[in-house]
Structures are given as structure tokens and as C-alpha cells.
Design a protein around this motif. Structure first.
Motif, PDB file in Angstrom:
ATOM      1  N   LYS A  23      39.398  36.631  60.004  1.00 18.23           N
ATOM      2  CA  LYS A  23      38.770  37.451  58.977  1.00 18.23           C
ATOM      3  C   LYS A  23      39.809  37.881  57.955  1.00 18.23           C
ATOM      4  O   LYS A  23      40.950  38.144  58.289  1.00 18.23           O
ATOM      5  N   LYS A  24      39.378  37.925  56.719  1.00 19.26           N
ATOM      6  CA  LYS A  24      40.264  38.329  55.638  1.00 19.26           C
ATOM      7  C   LYS A  24      39.612  39.464  54.882  1.00 19.26           C
ATOM      8  O   LYS A  24      38.417  39.693  54.986  1.00 19.26           O
ATOM      9  N   ASN A  25      40.410  40.137  54.121  1.00 17.82           N
ATOM     10  CA  ASN A  25      39.946  41.272  53.363  1.00 17.82           C
ATOM     11  C   ASN A  25      40.213  41.012  51.885  1.00 17.82           C
ATOM     12  O   ASN A  25      41.352  40.712  51.505  1.00 17.82           O
ATOM     13  N   ASP A  26      39.174  41.136  51.058  1.00 15.31           N
ATOM     14  CA  ASP A  26      39.311  40.847  49.625  1.00 15.31           C
ATOM     15  C   ASP A  26      40.355  41.735  48.951  1.00 15.31           C
ATOM     16  O   ASP A  26      41.103  41.274  48.092  1.00 15.31           O
ATOM     17  N   ALA A  27      40.407  43.008  49.327  1.00 16.24           N
ATOM     18  CA  ALA A  27      41.373  43.927  48.708  1.00 16.24           C
ATOM     19  C   ALA A  27      42.808  43.533  49.061  1.00 16.24           C
ATOM     20  O   ALA A  27      43.708  43.639  48.225  1.00 16.24           O
ATOM     21  N   ILE A  28      43.026  43.074  50.288  1.00 16.59           N
ATOM     22  CA  ILE A  28      44.361  42.609  50.678  1.00 16.59           C
ATOM     23  C   ILE A  28      44.704  41.347  49.892  1.00 16.59           C
ATOM     24  O   ILE A  28      45.803  41.216  49.357  1.00 16.59           O
ATOM     25  N   GLU A  29      43.753  40.439  49.822  1.00 10.98           N
ATOM     26  CA  GLU A  29      43.991  39.194  49.088  1.00 10.98           C
ATOM     27  C   GLU A  29      44.315  39.478  47.624  1.00 10.98           C
ATOM     28  O   GLU A  29      45.195  38.862  47.037  1.00 10.98           O
TER      29      GLU A  29
END
Length: 82
Positions: A23-29
Motif C-alpha cells: 500500500k502506498k500513500n498519495d501524500a507521501i508520494e
């Protein structure tokens, strides 16, 4: 022999952080990827105090992040410890 090669290939791909990441996080990306790979973030299992200190250190290095994105990032990072 074919099965062995397939298993070896799969094991290799799963050992690469980009493939292993579920899972990834848009804000981190959006915010963290500007300066470094996000794989180093997703692979850490810090507690909330360590993440807070890390984010503050990144701000001193030039990170500019909105309050909403910072909250989103922190909530996501805190949940990774579980």
C-alpha cells in the motif's frame, strides 16, 4: 525445472521494495518523493515519536508540506508500525 525458475523469479521480484510494497500513500508520494525514494519510508517501522522527529528534520532540510498532507502522512506512517 520450469517451476524452479518461476519460483526463483517470483522470490527475486518480491524482494524488491517496489514489488513488495502493498500500500502506498498519495501524500507521501507527492511530498517525499521530491528528494528521495519512498521505498526507504515504506520499509521503516518507526514509532510515532521517531516519525515526528524525522518529519521535523525533513522540514529543516526544506520540506514544505500542507497541514492536511502532514496529518495524512503521519496517520499513515503511524499505522505502519502496527
Amino acid at each position: 525445472m520450469r517451476t524452479f525458475i518461476l519460483i526463483a523469479l517470483l522470490a527475486t521480484l518480491l524482494s524488491i521494495p517496489a514489488f513488495a510494497q502493498q500500500k502506498k500513500n498519495d501524500a507521501i508520494e507527492k511530498n517525499c518523493k521530491k528528494c528521495h525514494s519512498t521505498a526507504i519510508i515504506y520499509n521503516k517501522k518507526y514509532d510515532s515519536a521517531k516519525w515526528d522527529a524525522t518529519i521535523e528534520r525533513m522540514k529543516k532540510h526544506g520540506l514544505v508540506v500542507s497541514a492536511d498532507d502532514e496529518k495524512t502522512v503521519k496517520d499513515f506512517l503511524y499505522s505502519m508500525k502496527k
